[in-house]
Design a protein around this motif. Structure first.
Motif, PDB file in Angstrom:
ATOM      1  N   CYS A 171      -7.800  96.946  60.628  1.00 16.22           N
ATOM      2  CA  CYS A 171      -7.053  98.148  60.263  1.00 16.22           C
ATOM      3  C   CYS A 171      -5.550  97.895  60.313  1.00 16.22           C
ATOM      4  O   CYS A 171      -4.760  98.790  60.098  1.00 16.22           O
ATOM      5  N   VAL A 172      -5.144  96.658  60.602  1.00 16.91           N
ATOM      6  CA  VAL A 172      -3.734  96.318  60.720  1.00 16.91           C
ATOM      7  C   VAL A 172      -3.348  95.361  59.592  1.00 16.91           C
ATOM      8  O   VAL A 172      -4.022  94.357  59.381  1.00 16.91           O
ATOM      9  N   GLN A 173      -2.267  95.682  58.890  1.00 15.65           N
ATOM     10  CA  GLN A 173      -1.777  94.804  57.827  1.00 15.65           C
ATOM     11  C   GLN A 173      -1.334  93.479  58.432  1.00 15.65           C
ATOM     12  O   GLN A 173      -0.810  93.444  59.545  1.00 15.65           O
ATOM     13  N   PRO A 174      -1.522  92.380  57.709  1.00 16.40           N
ATOM     14  CA  PRO A 174      -1.038  91.092  58.217  1.00 16.40           C
ATOM     15  C   PRO A 174       0.489  91.040  58.251  1.00 16.40           C
ATOM     16  O   PRO A 174       1.150  91.674  57.422  1.00 16.40           O
ATOM     17  N   ASP A 175       1.034  90.331  59.232  1.00 15.47           N
ATOM     18  CA  ASP A 175       2.470  90.060  59.286  1.00 15.47           C
ATOM     19  C   ASP A 175       2.701  88.876  58.355  1.00 15.47           C
ATOM     20  O   ASP A 175       2.473  87.731  58.720  1.00 15.47           O
ATOM     21  N   THR A 176       3.132  89.162  57.152  1.00 12.78           N
ATOM     22  CA  THR A 176       3.117  88.200  56.058  1.00 12.78           C
ATOM     23  C   THR A 176       4.390  87.375  55.957  1.00 12.78           C
ATOM     24  O   THR A 176       5.496  87.916  56.032  1.00 12.78           O
ATOM     25  N   CYS A 177       4.214  86.061  55.753  1.00 17.97           N
ATOM     26  CA  CYS A 177       5.307  85.177  55.364  1.00 17.97           C
ATOM     27  C   CYS A 177       4.762  84.200  54.329  1.00 17.97           C
ATOM     28  O   CYS A 177       3.561  83.953  54.265  1.00 17.97           O
ATOM     29  N   ILE A 178       5.654  83.695  53.489  1.00 19.91           N
ATOM     30  CA  ILE A 178       5.246  82.811  52.401  1.00 19.91           C
ATOM     31  C   ILE A 178       6.009  81.504  52.513  1.00 19.91           C
ATOM     32  O   ILE A 178       7.249  81.502  52.590  1.00 19.91           O
ATOM     33  N   ASP A 217      -0.563  84.898  57.670  1.00 16.70           N
ATOM     34  CA  ASP A 217      -0.438  86.003  58.617  1.00 16.70           C
ATOM     35  C   ASP A 217       0.206  85.376  59.843  1.00 16.70           C
ATOM     36  O   ASP A 217      -0.409  84.592  60.558  1.00 16.70           O
ATOM     37  N   LYS A 218       1.481  85.674  60.051  1.00 15.32           N
ATOM     38  CA  LYS A 218       2.260  85.067  61.134  1.00 15.32           C
ATOM     39  C   LYS A 218       1.874  85.715  62.453  1.00 15.32           C
ATOM     40  O   LYS A 218       1.978  86.913  62.627  1.00 15.32           O
ATOM     41  N   SER A 219       1.424  84.900  63.375  1.00 11.29           N
ATOM     42  CA  SER A 219       0.986  85.398  64.665  1.00 11.29           C
ATOM     43  C   SER A 219       1.939  84.942  65.759  1.00 11.29           C
ATOM     44  O   SER A 219       2.378  83.792  65.767  1.00 11.29           O
ATOM     45  N   ALA A 220       2.259  85.840  66.665  1.00 10.54           N
ATOM     46  CA  ALA A 220       3.134  85.498  67.780  1.00 10.54           C
ATOM     47  C   ALA A 220       2.363  84.815  68.903  1.00 10.54           C
ATOM     48  O   ALA A 220       2.941  84.126  69.734  1.00 10.54           O
ATOM     49  N   THR A 221       1.058  84.995  68.937  1.00 11.61           N
ATOM     50  CA  THR A 221       0.268  84.482  70.056  1.00 11.61           C
ATOM     51  C   THR A 221      -0.612  83.285  69.727  1.00 11.61           C
ATOM     52  O   THR A 221      -1.031  82.572  70.616  1.00 11.61           O
ATOM     53  N   SER A 222      -0.894  83.065  68.440  1.00  8.37           N
ATOM     54  CA  SER A 222      -1.769  81.948  68.087  1.00  8.37           C
ATOM     55  C   SER A 222      -1.278  81.288  66.803  1.00  8.37           C
ATOM     56  O   SER A 222      -0.230  81.635  66.280  1.00  8.37           O
ATOM     57  N   GLU A 223      -2.060  80.371  66.295  1.00 12.71           N
ATOM     58  CA  GLU A 223      -1.703  79.671  65.068  1.00 12.71           C
ATOM     59  C   GLU A 223      -1.681  80.631  63.879  1.00 12.71           C
ATOM     60  O   GLU A 223      -2.487  81.553  63.804  1.00 12.71           O
ATOM     61  N   ASN A 224      -0.756  80.409  62.961  1.00 10.63           N
ATOM     62  CA  ASN A 224      -0.685  81.237  61.758  1.00 10.63           C
ATOM     63  C   ASN A 224      -1.991  81.139  60.983  1.00 10.63           C
ATOM     64  O   ASN A 224      -2.558  80.064  60.844  1.00 10.63           O
ATOM     65  N   GLN A 225      -2.459  82.274  60.478  1.00 14.84           N
ATOM     66  CA  GLN A 225      -3.712  82.311  59.722  1.00 14.84           C
ATOM     67  C   GLN A 225      -3.416  82.251  58.231  1.00 14.84           C
ATOM     68  O   GLN A 225      -2.614  83.025  57.718  1.00 14.84           O
ATOM     69  N   LEU A 226      -4.080  81.331  57.538  1.00 14.95           N
ATOM     70  CA  LEU A 226      -3.938  81.226  56.092  1.00 14.95           C
ATOM     71  C   LEU A 226      -4.588  82.438  55.441  1.00 14.95           C
ATOM     72  O   LEU A 226      -5.758  82.710  55.657  1.00 14.95           O
TER      73      LEU A 226
END
Length: 150
Positions: A31-38, A93-102
């Motif tokens: 239910c949460v939008q990804p924190d997106t970076c390209i 999906d940029k994560s502050a706690t784990s590896e970025n998710q493709l």
């Protein structure tokens, strides 16, 4: 000697925005939008291998205009061998706690890129087009090219 100097392609890419991000909510059952970076990575000759990344777009909106990542960030690439170069767009999906998710990716030979506003179709890690009958996800870019002398 001046005639032996090969011109360099200056490729300017503005990552304007993204569209269809609701697809990621449904796909990841969240239910949460990804924190997106390209990330844009250039591959080809050794001189042309480089990467640049947008800032991170964060939104808690689930749908509508506020849910679509917006960047309006411009990047310049000096390309010495455009006929050998490929530009890869990788959306994370940029994560502050784990590896970025493709989230998705797409690539193009630089020689096929044309000046203007373009929609970059996105594919998941298995190569499947990101979208369904309800919508598709894409990145909106604006490109321009010019030849310069080194």
């Amino acid at each position: 000697l001046h005639s032996l100097v090969k011109p360099v392609l200056l490729l300017k890419i503005t990552v304007v925005a993204c569209s269809g991000w609701e697809v990621f909510l449904e796909k990841h059952k969240t239910c949460v939008q990804p924190d997106t970076c390209i990330c844009m990575s250039l591959s080809g000759s050794t001189l042309d291998s480089k990467s640049q990344m947008t800032s991170v777009f964060r939104s808690r909106a689930r749908n509508g205009p506020c849910a679509q990542p917006f960047f309006n960030e411009t990047f310049n690439f000096r390309i010495f061998e455009p006929d050998l170069s490929v530009l890869l767009f990788t959306v994370y999906d940029k994560s502050a706690t784990s590896e970025n998710q493709l989230l998705a990716q797409s690539s193009f030979p630089v020689s096929l890129l044309r000046t203007g506003i373009r929609l970059v179709p996105l594919y998941d890690k298995t190569g499947k087009y990101v979208g369904d009958d309800k919508g598709t996800a894409c990145v909106v870019i604006k490109t321009s090219q010019s030849m310069i002398r080194q």
